[in-house]
Design an enzyme around this catalytic site. Structure first.
Site, PDB file in Angstrom:
ATOM      1  N   PRO A   2       0.824  -1.202   0.000  1.00  0.00           N
ATOM      2  CG  PRO A   2      -0.830  -1.585   1.584  1.00  0.00           C
ATOM      3  CD  PRO A   2       0.484  -2.106   1.103  1.00  0.00           C
ATOM      4  CD  GLU A   3       2.938   3.009  -4.391  1.00  0.00           C
ATOM      5  OE1 GLU A   3       2.651   4.101  -4.908  1.00  0.00           O
ATOM      6  OE2 GLU A   3       3.575   2.129  -4.994  1.00  0.00           O
ATOM      7  CG  HIS A  90      -2.704 -14.450   8.429  1.00  0.00           C
ATOM      8  ND1 HIS A  90      -1.551 -15.074   8.865  1.00  0.00           N
ATOM      9  CD2 HIS A  90      -3.118 -15.120   7.318  1.00  0.00           C
ATOM     10  CE1 HIS A  90      -1.262 -16.072   8.037  1.00  0.00           C
ATOM     11  NE2 HIS A  90      -2.196 -16.134   7.110  1.00  0.00           N
ATOM     12  NE  ARG A 109       2.493 -10.919   0.773  1.00  0.00           N
ATOM     13  CZ  ARG A 109       2.726 -10.464  -0.447  1.00  0.00           C
ATOM     14  NH1 ARG A 109       3.760  -9.667  -0.669  1.00  0.00           N
ATOM     15  NH2 ARG A 109       1.936 -10.793  -1.454  1.00  0.00           N
ATOM     16  NE  ARG A 152      20.212  13.664  -4.444  1.00  0.00           N
ATOM     17  CZ  ARG A 152      19.311  13.652  -3.460  1.00  0.00           C
ATOM     18  NH1 ARG A 152      18.999  14.779  -2.830  1.00  0.00           N
ATOM     19  NH2 ARG A 152      18.732  12.529  -3.109  1.00  0.00           N
TER      20      ARG A 152
END
Length: 271
Positions: A2-3, A90, A109, A152
């Site tokens: 998830p972002e 879980h 996980r 950069r």
């Protein structure tokens, strides 16, 4: 994983059920997450929850006894359910409220986290105190990003994904934003002009805002708090489409690896 949009969708889903509520007790069924679940969490009985905040991909629960830091990891999900709801495999942590409901954390996980901080973690916790600005705030603008990029040599894609530069521009949204801005993902960040940053920054903001509005992006594991998938996947123009035709020019999209992450771009549209 998830972002930022998916975490913000989760925050908006759970906040109305948690804010201004009192914690009855905390049940930890398995302490073995990415880091051991903080023992202090089991002492939060009687604490009042005043706010559910998001910082980068972390949720921060403000309580009268300190702060709870939650990260969904790769497969974590939050649900607000009646406290007597039978658990399933879980289900690792329950934050039980005196209202009779609980915030339940399921993580197959076990890469998520539930941690405690006495002080606000943005100021005191090593996971959060050195993060860059939030992308949807006024602090994140073209002037800031251009200045941060000078000298950069790293690619523009890995640069905007660096949480020390700006938080929450994960792989999906970096791919999509660079495509819409017409910037080649391998171009050195320090060689992107200010004019192009002036185009890129609003696109990043709009892409993230649209993803939040659509409930996030469901690719494999992510669902909203109510169990519904995120619908931003239908908006994706390049991510996951390597080898397919570009929606803008009908050329063939190319897929490469940058920073060990899948990167899809159009050789014709992105320079």
């Amino acid at each position: 994983m998830p972002e930022l949009p998916e975490v913000e969708v989760s925050r908006r889903g759970v906040a109305p059920h948690l804010e201004n509520q009192e914690i009855s007790h905390v049940i930890v069924r398995d302490h073995r997450l990415r880091w051991p679940v903080s023992a202090e969490l089991e002492q939060l009985g009687g604490a009042h929850i005043s706010q559910v905040e998001r910082r980068a991909k972390y949720l921060i629960l403000h309580t009268s006894k300190g702060y709870v830091i939650v990260h969904l990891g790769m497969s974590g999900a939050l649900r607000v359910v009646p406290a007597e709801t039978p658990t399933v495999k879980h289900d690792h942590v329950d934050l039980v409220l005196t209202s009779g409901f609980c915030l339940r954390f399921n993580d197959p996980r076990r890469f998520g986290c539930w941690l405690y901080s006495k002080e606000h973690p943005s100021l005191a916790h090593p996971l959060l105190c050195e993060l860059g600005p939030e992308p949807l705030t006024d602090v994140f603008d073209a002037d800031y990003l251009f200045a941060a990029s000078r000298g950069r040599q790293q690619s523009i894609k890995t640069f905007i994904m660096d949480n020390h530069v700006v938080v929450g521009v994960g792989n999906i949204y970096a791919n999509e934003s660079l495509f819409k801005a017409g910037i080649h993902p391998k171009r050195a960040a320090g060689k992107v002009s200010k004019q192009r940053y002036q185009k890129l920054v609003p696109i990043i903001k709009a892409t993230l805002a649209k993803a939040i509005e659509q409930g996030g992006t469901t690719l494999q594991d992510f669902t909203q708090v109510d169990g519904q998938p995120g619908y931003f996947k239908q908006e994706l123009m390049v991510y996951g489409r390597g080898g397919k035709l570009c929606m803008a020019c009908s050329g063939r999209l190319k897929e490469i690896r940058l920073g060990q992450r899948s990167t899809v771009y159009c050789p014709s549209c992105q320079r």
